[in-house]
Design an enzyme around this catalytic site. Structure first.
Site, PDB file in Angstrom:
ATOM      1  N   HIS A  16      -7.292  -6.192  -0.093  1.00 32.46           N
ATOM      2  CA  HIS A  16      -6.152  -5.320   0.197  1.00 32.46           C
ATOM      3  C   HIS A  16      -5.391  -5.746   1.448  1.00 32.46           C
ATOM      4  O   HIS A  16      -4.187  -5.511   1.549  1.00 32.46           O
ATOM      5  CB  HIS A  16      -6.672  -3.888   0.372  1.00 32.46           C
ATOM      6  CG  HIS A  16      -5.600  -2.858   0.437  1.00 32.46           C
ATOM      7  ND1 HIS A  16      -4.969  -2.360  -0.690  1.00 32.46           N
ATOM      8  CD2 HIS A  16      -5.033  -2.209   1.490  1.00 32.46           C
ATOM      9  CE1 HIS A  16      -4.084  -1.448  -0.338  1.00 32.46           C
ATOM     10  NE2 HIS A  16      -4.094  -1.344   0.983  1.00 32.46           N
ATOM     11  N   SER A  35       0.838  -1.196   0.000  1.00 39.75           N
ATOM     12  CA  SER A  35       0.000   0.000   0.000  1.00 39.75           C
ATOM     13  C   SER A  35       0.881   1.256   0.000  1.00 39.75           C
ATOM     14  O   SER A  35       1.641   1.463  -0.939  1.00 39.75           O
ATOM     15  CB  SER A  35      -0.960  -0.050   1.196  1.00 39.75           C
ATOM     16  OG  SER A  35      -2.035   0.840   1.048  1.00 39.75           O
ATOM     17  N   ASP A  85      -8.988  -5.769  -4.541  1.00 35.96           N
ATOM     18  CA  ASP A  85      -8.647  -4.363  -4.340  1.00 35.96           C
ATOM     19  C   ASP A  85      -9.658  -3.532  -5.124  1.00 35.96           C
ATOM     20  O   ASP A  85     -10.316  -4.039  -6.041  1.00 35.96           O
ATOM     21  CB  ASP A  85      -7.226  -4.067  -4.840  1.00 35.96           C
ATOM     22  CG  ASP A  85      -6.171  -4.180  -3.746  1.00 35.96           C
ATOM     23  OD1 ASP A  85      -6.335  -3.518  -2.715  1.00 35.96           O
ATOM     24  OD2 ASP A  85      -5.196  -4.932  -3.933  1.00 35.96           O
TER      25      ASP A  85
END
Length: 330
Positions: free
Chosen positions: A280, A163, A248
Site C-alpha cells: 500500500h 488511498s 494490498d
C-alpha cells in the site's frame, strides 16, 4: 476481468468479517511485507518529505496558492522546465485515511513527471477532525475548478489520488460542475489503492477522528453513488485507471475490483491493474523513481493512448504490472 451484468447488489463481503478481521483488513500497515508496520509508515513519511524538499529546491513552483478562503485551502504547483499554460496537469490528492498526511510531504511524483513536461499540483484539504468528508469533497472540487480557471488552455487535467485521496478523486466522477460555472478539462483519473465503499470504515478504529455515520458514508461513497446513478462521463474518452498493489489487503483489492466493474457497467472507459510485488505504501513512494512503471511515461500519455485505442481495445482485461516493465498501454 469479466464485468458482471448489472443487478441487485449482493451482501457486501465485509459484513461477514469479525470485528478483529475487519480492523485488520482496513489497516494497510499490517500488510507490508518487507518492513515492519511502524517502519513502513516512517519510511513513507521520510520519502515523501525528502521528495517534496527536493521538488521545491529544483523545480519552478508556486507554493501555498489559495484556491479558497479557508486556512487549509491551498495547493502547490510545480512546473516543467518549459513553463506553459497549455501543459497537461496532474493533480494529486494525498492519502492518510482523511485524518493524516499533508501536501507538504506528498510531492512524490513531481520530479519524474515535470521532467517529462507535466505540471503537477499537490492539493491540501482539511483533514479530520477539523474537516468532514463533505467538506473535503467540496474542497477537492473547488481546487480543480481553480486550476481550470487559472489555466484554461491546459492540455488536460488528470486526477491522481492514493488511498483516501483516491476516494476523493473518485468522487469527482460525480461532481456537478455546473454549480461552479466551469467544465474542467478532465482527461483521466488515476486511482491508486483507494477506498470506494466507506461503510466498512464506520466500524473500524479509523473512524475515531472522522465520526462518520452510515449516512455520511453512503452520501460520500462513490461505489454506491455510481451503482445508483450510473453517471455517464461528459467525455467518453476520459479514462479511469483503477490500480491496486499485489500486497494490498484483500479488502482493498476487492474494493478496487468492484469499483472498476461498476465503472464498466456504467459505460466508463475504465481499466483495472494490479501492480506486481508492491504494498500500500510502496505503490506510491516508488513514484519518486524515474524507472518505475508508473513514471516511465507521464500519466497523460498513457491515458491518451488508452482513449485513442478504446474502440479497438475496450477495457475488461485484468493484468498484473511488473514495477520494472515498460509503461503499459492503458
Amino acid at each position: 476481468m469479466e464485468v458482471p451484468e448489472r443487478g441487485r447488489r449482493a451482501e457486501a463481503p465485509w459484513k461477514k468479517l469479525s470485528k478483529e478481521e475487519l480492523e485488520n483488513q482496513y489497516s494497510p500497515s499490517r500488510w507490508v511485507i518487507r518492513l515492519g508496520a511502524e517502519e513502513a509508515l516512517r519510511t513513507y513519511s521520510q520519502i515523501g518529505d525528502e521528495a517534496t524538499k527536493r521538488a521545491r529546491a529544483t523545480r519552478s513552483n508556486l507554493l501555498h496558492v489559495p484556491y479558497g478562503d479557508g486556512e487549509g485551502e491551498n495547493l502547490d504547483i510545480y512546473f516543467p522546465e518549459r513553463v506553459s499554460e497549455a501543459s497537461p496537469f496532474c493533480v494529486f490528492f494525498h492519502g492518510g485515511y482523511w485524518q493524516s498526511g499533508s501536501k507538504d510531504t506528498s510531492a512524490f511524483m513531481v520530479n519524474p513527471l515535470t521532467a517529462q513536461g507535466v505540471a503537477v499540483v499537490i492539493v491540501a484539504y482539511d483533514i479530520a477532525p477539523k474537516g468532514t468528508l463533505d467538506q473535503m469533497v467540496d474542497q477537492v472540487t473547488r481546487s480543480i475548478v481553480y486550476i481550470q480557471k487559472q489555466y484554461p488552455r491546459n492540455e488536460g487535467i488528470y486526477l491522481c489520488g492514493h488511498s483516501a485521496g483516491a476516494h476523493l478523486a473518485a468522487m469527482m466522477l460525480l461532481a456537478d460542475w455546473t454549480k461552479h460555472a466551469v467544465a474542467p478539462n478532465l482527461r483521466g483519473f488515476f486511482l491508486v489503492s483507494g477506498i470506494y465503499d466507506l461503510e466498512p470504515i464506520v466500524f473500524t478504529s479509523q473512524n475515531g477522528p472522522l465520526l462518520m455515520t452510515l449516512e455520511d458514508a453512503r452520501r460520500n461513497g462513490p461505489q454506491q453513488l455510481l451503482e445508483a446513478a450510473l453517471t455517464q462521463p461528459v467525455d467518453p474518452a476520459c479514462h479511469v485507471l483503477v490500480i491496486v498493489g499485489q500486497h494490498d489487503s484483500p479488502e482493498f483489492a476487492r474494493q478496487s475490483r468492484e469499483f472498476y466493474q461498476t465503472l464498466c457497467r456504467g459505460g466508463w472507459n475504465a481499466s483495472f491493474e494490479e501492480l506486481h510485488d508492491v504494498d500500500h505504501f510502496e505503490i506510491i513512494w516508488k513514484l519518486t523513481q524515474d524507472d518505475y512503471v508508473l513514471t516511465q511515461a507521464p500519466p497523460y500519455v498513457s491515458f491518451l493512448i488508452a482513449a485513442d485505442d478504446f474502440e479497438n481495445n475496450p477495457p475488461g482485461a485484468l493484468t498484473a504490472l511488473d514495477p520494472h516493465q515498460r509503461a503499459p498501454r492503458w
